[in-house]
Design a protein around this motif. Sequence first.
Motif, PDB file in Angstrom:
ATOM      1  N   PHE A 140      18.522  15.437  40.567  1.00 35.14           N
ATOM      2  CA  PHE A 140      17.183  15.794  41.024  1.00 35.14           C
ATOM      3  C   PHE A 140      16.552  16.816  40.087  1.00 35.14           C
ATOM      4  O   PHE A 140      15.352  16.745  39.813  1.00 35.14           O
ATOM      5  N   ILE A 141      17.328  17.772  39.610  1.00 30.50           N
ATOM      6  CA  ILE A 141      16.787  18.758  38.672  1.00 30.50           C
ATOM      7  C   ILE A 141      16.318  18.064  37.398  1.00 30.50           C
ATOM      8  O   ILE A 141      15.244  18.377  36.851  1.00 30.50           O
ATOM      9  N   LEU A 142      17.090  17.113  36.933  1.00 29.15           N
ATOM     10  CA  LEU A 142      16.679  16.366  35.744  1.00 29.15           C
ATOM     11  C   LEU A 142      15.425  15.531  36.027  1.00 29.15           C
ATOM     12  O   LEU A 142      14.615  15.306  35.132  1.00 29.15           O
ATOM     13  N   LEU A 143      15.268  15.091  37.268  1.00 26.09           N
ATOM     14  CA  LEU A 143      14.043  14.393  37.648  1.00 26.09           C
ATOM     15  C   LEU A 143      12.845  15.332  37.547  1.00 26.09           C
ATOM     16  O   LEU A 143      11.759  14.932  37.091  1.00 26.09           O
ATOM     17  N   VAL A 151       8.063  18.614  47.014  1.00 26.13           N
ATOM     18  CA  VAL A 151       9.307  18.667  46.244  1.00 26.13           C
ATOM     19  C   VAL A 151      10.508  18.707  47.191  1.00 26.13           C
ATOM     20  O   VAL A 151      11.508  18.011  46.980  1.00 26.13           O
ATOM     21  N   GLY A 152      10.403  19.527  48.242  1.00 26.10           N
ATOM     22  CA  GLY A 152      11.495  19.604  49.207  1.00 26.10           C
ATOM     23  C   GLY A 152      11.756  18.273  49.898  1.00 26.10           C
ATOM     24  O   GLY A 152      12.914  17.888  50.115  1.00 26.10           O
ATOM     25  N   ALA A 198      12.707  10.154  43.034  1.00 29.40           N
ATOM     26  CA  ALA A 198      13.914  10.662  43.688  1.00 29.40           C
ATOM     27  C   ALA A 198      14.664   9.527  44.383  1.00 29.40           C
ATOM     28  O   ALA A 198      15.896   9.431  44.313  1.00 29.40           O
ATOM     29  N   PHE A 199      13.901   8.668  45.048  1.00 27.14           N
ATOM     30  CA  PHE A 199      14.526   7.522  45.715  1.00 27.14           C
ATOM     31  C   PHE A 199      15.166   6.583  44.688  1.00 27.14           C
ATOM     32  O   PHE A 199      16.334   6.184  44.833  1.00 27.14           O
ATOM     33  N   GLY A 200      14.413   6.267  43.625  1.00 23.88           N
ATOM     34  CA  GLY A 200      14.916   5.338  42.628  1.00 23.88           C
ATOM     35  C   GLY A 200      16.151   5.862  41.914  1.00 23.88           C
ATOM     36  O   GLY A 200      17.106   5.112  41.668  1.00 23.88           O
ATOM     37  N   LEU A 201      16.157   7.142  41.588  1.00 28.81           N
ATOM     38  CA  LEU A 201      17.302   7.714  40.881  1.00 28.81           C
ATOM     39  C   LEU A 201      18.541   7.713  41.767  1.00 28.81           C
ATOM     40  O   LEU A 201      19.653   7.414  41.309  1.00 28.81           O
ATOM     41  N   ALA A 202      18.364   8.043  43.043  1.00 31.89           N
ATOM     42  CA  ALA A 202      19.503   8.036  43.960  1.00 31.89           C
ATOM     43  C   ALA A 202      20.063   6.626  44.130  1.00 31.89           C
ATOM     44  O   ALA A 202      21.289   6.423  44.137  1.00 31.89           O
ATOM     45  N   PHE A 216      16.411  12.326  48.165  1.00 35.31           N
ATOM     46  CA  PHE A 216      17.429  12.117  47.132  1.00 35.31           C
ATOM     47  C   PHE A 216      18.822  12.375  47.694  1.00 35.31           C
ATOM     48  O   PHE A 216      19.752  11.576  47.494  1.00 35.31           O
ATOM     49  N   LEU A 217      18.986  13.505  48.375  1.00 32.14           N
ATOM     50  CA  LEU A 217      20.299  13.854  48.912  1.00 32.14           C
ATOM     51  C   LEU A 217      20.736  12.864  49.988  1.00 32.14           C
ATOM     52  O   LEU A 217      21.912  12.479  50.046  1.00 32.14           O
ATOM     53  N   HIS A 218      19.798  12.447  50.823  1.00 34.98           N
ATOM     54  CA  HIS A 218      20.142  11.529  51.905  1.00 34.98           C
ATOM     55  C   HIS A 218      20.557  10.166  51.363  1.00 34.98           C
ATOM     56  O   HIS A 218      21.586   9.612  51.782  1.00 34.98           O
TER      57      HIS A 218
END
Length: 625
Positions: A384-387, A123-124, A180-184, A130-132
């Motif tokens: 990310f939380i919604l993910l 998860v981390g 995470a990648f796709g959402l970002a 996601f953040l990057h």
Amino acid sequence: SPSNISWALLAPLFLLLISNANGPLELLHASGAFWQRGADGAQTSSFWTWLDIQELNNPPAEPYRLEPNRPGGIWWWRSSRVLTDYDMNGAPREVIDEFPAFSFVLGDLHPHVLSIPFNLLAVGLALNLFLHVRAQKQRTHWVSGWVSQFSFWLAALALGGLAFLNTWDFPIYFGLYLGAFGLARLRCLGWRMQVVWEMLRLGILLGLAGILLYVPFYAGFSSQAGGLLPSLAFFTRGIHFWIMFLPLLLPILLWLIGGDVFTNRRSRFWRGLGIAAGLMAGLTALSYLFGWMMYLRPDSAAVIYNIQGGVESGMALLGSLAKRMAQPGMWMTMMGLLALVFAWVLREPGADADHEDFSIEEGGLSAGLAQPQEKEDAVPVNGFILLLVMGGAALVLVPEFFYLRDQFGWRMNTIFKFYYQAWILWGLAAGFASVWLWQDWRSRFAVPVRIVWAPLIAVCLVYLTYGVLDRTNKFNPETWSFNSANLVQRYQPDDYDAIQWIKSAPGGGAVAEAVGGSYSEFARVATFSGKPNVIGWPGHISQWRGGMAEAGSREQDLETLYTTRDWSVAQEIIARYQIRYVYVGILERTKYNLREEKFLGNMRVVYQNNSVTIYEAPVSLYTTR
């Protein structure tokens, strides 16, 4: 800052310590609440009958008391079996719905428990990605540069390792990482096919890297899973679903409802509801189409016929659909949850992006959903939380329509593994949501939320509190210990002394001991000495190996070893399994019609006390030839 660290402790609170809502139900049941005594003296309850949680639908023990109890049983076990499936004939099927707090009370280190830290690492890593990606905001192809980074190979190492730590976890966290990648990228580029192709490319490269790093494992890997089956008759009742996930769902839903997504973007909510309804209808249609196709094939028709309770295709398909529609609580809950989540996803990329994101800043946690980001290094994490919420939703929805075929035949194991991971994802999301619910003083829900939230947490700590007190005998120093061998020492001292001897005895060869059921005192010699035995608990062996083919006739051979009068027969069994020590204690004498004279005449007694004798076989029988 210290205040932000204290808020961060909500994540382990929800994830590891809080239980489902069955704990307070145990208190109510033990107190006699909602039970009435009829003229014949029998206790009845329409409430507990309707609730239909096994054991709780039976009258409580008397005298009533405000403390969980189950004379002749284990009350804390029931919280891991809140759900019950029924086939079309009404026959119950046990379903496992464990959660981390139960695992700790049980104290049984299965892979799903040991893998929790590695799940959190995954998860981390997904959050880091996601953040990057979100911070970079590159509109060119992005994957090639990421593959050359250390973070990519760390993700391959961590995600690939989940396959052998707890195989069920690998596709879950692999999907979370790609999500995470796709959402970002979606927030940067909008709804473009480029996002899909980049996700596909990253998935292939990450999958290949993960396999490459663990080639020795995959070379010998085999699975007992036998494909998918449609979950026609089996579905989760709404009340059972809420009892299972109440402490996690409530903060998440209040957060979603209280945010700008719902209050200021109602049109998006209705669009999201339409997508959620379409998704639910599509999964239902796909599941029943799959079931109908299985009924058409002779080789699979018998399988699905028996699993559904011996009913023909019409009743299995239409009858189960009618049953499902008559109890809509679970799927209606999920439709509402997904509608709120999709309302956020439906935002135009770049539009109001800074007005709906909780953000991480250099100085700590910023709590304003509607506050614009004032620092360049403020990074949005709402997405990310919604993910995590969507990931948990997928995990609880899949078993409503499909489950993995294994030796059980129904969805017991699929629910177990998927719900456990849903608890981890939703536990993290619930901790985050709770911070916002408390810190957003402008919310119209602030006061009622705080009135509901604290009692909810207290109530859902009831299980862990009473469970620990029960397991430790209220911390009585004379009767509890983290060392379970102390129980053997206290209640079976002869066995304890004999096991201590065999623990330090010369190795080589196996130990023969009595064979019996799971969660019992059988296999105690191998458990507490570390020496291998011929076979442990057959039920668990069957689960781990996908049947008893590998175990073969071991259980029957051990019975023969202890009961036969013929030394030549016993000698052949000893040689076959390279048995060095034959353990004869009270359990062996109770379990078998023991014929010990053959051991006395042909083997050496190497240990003996009041009730235990240990025989050593001739070297030629237990050494490899």
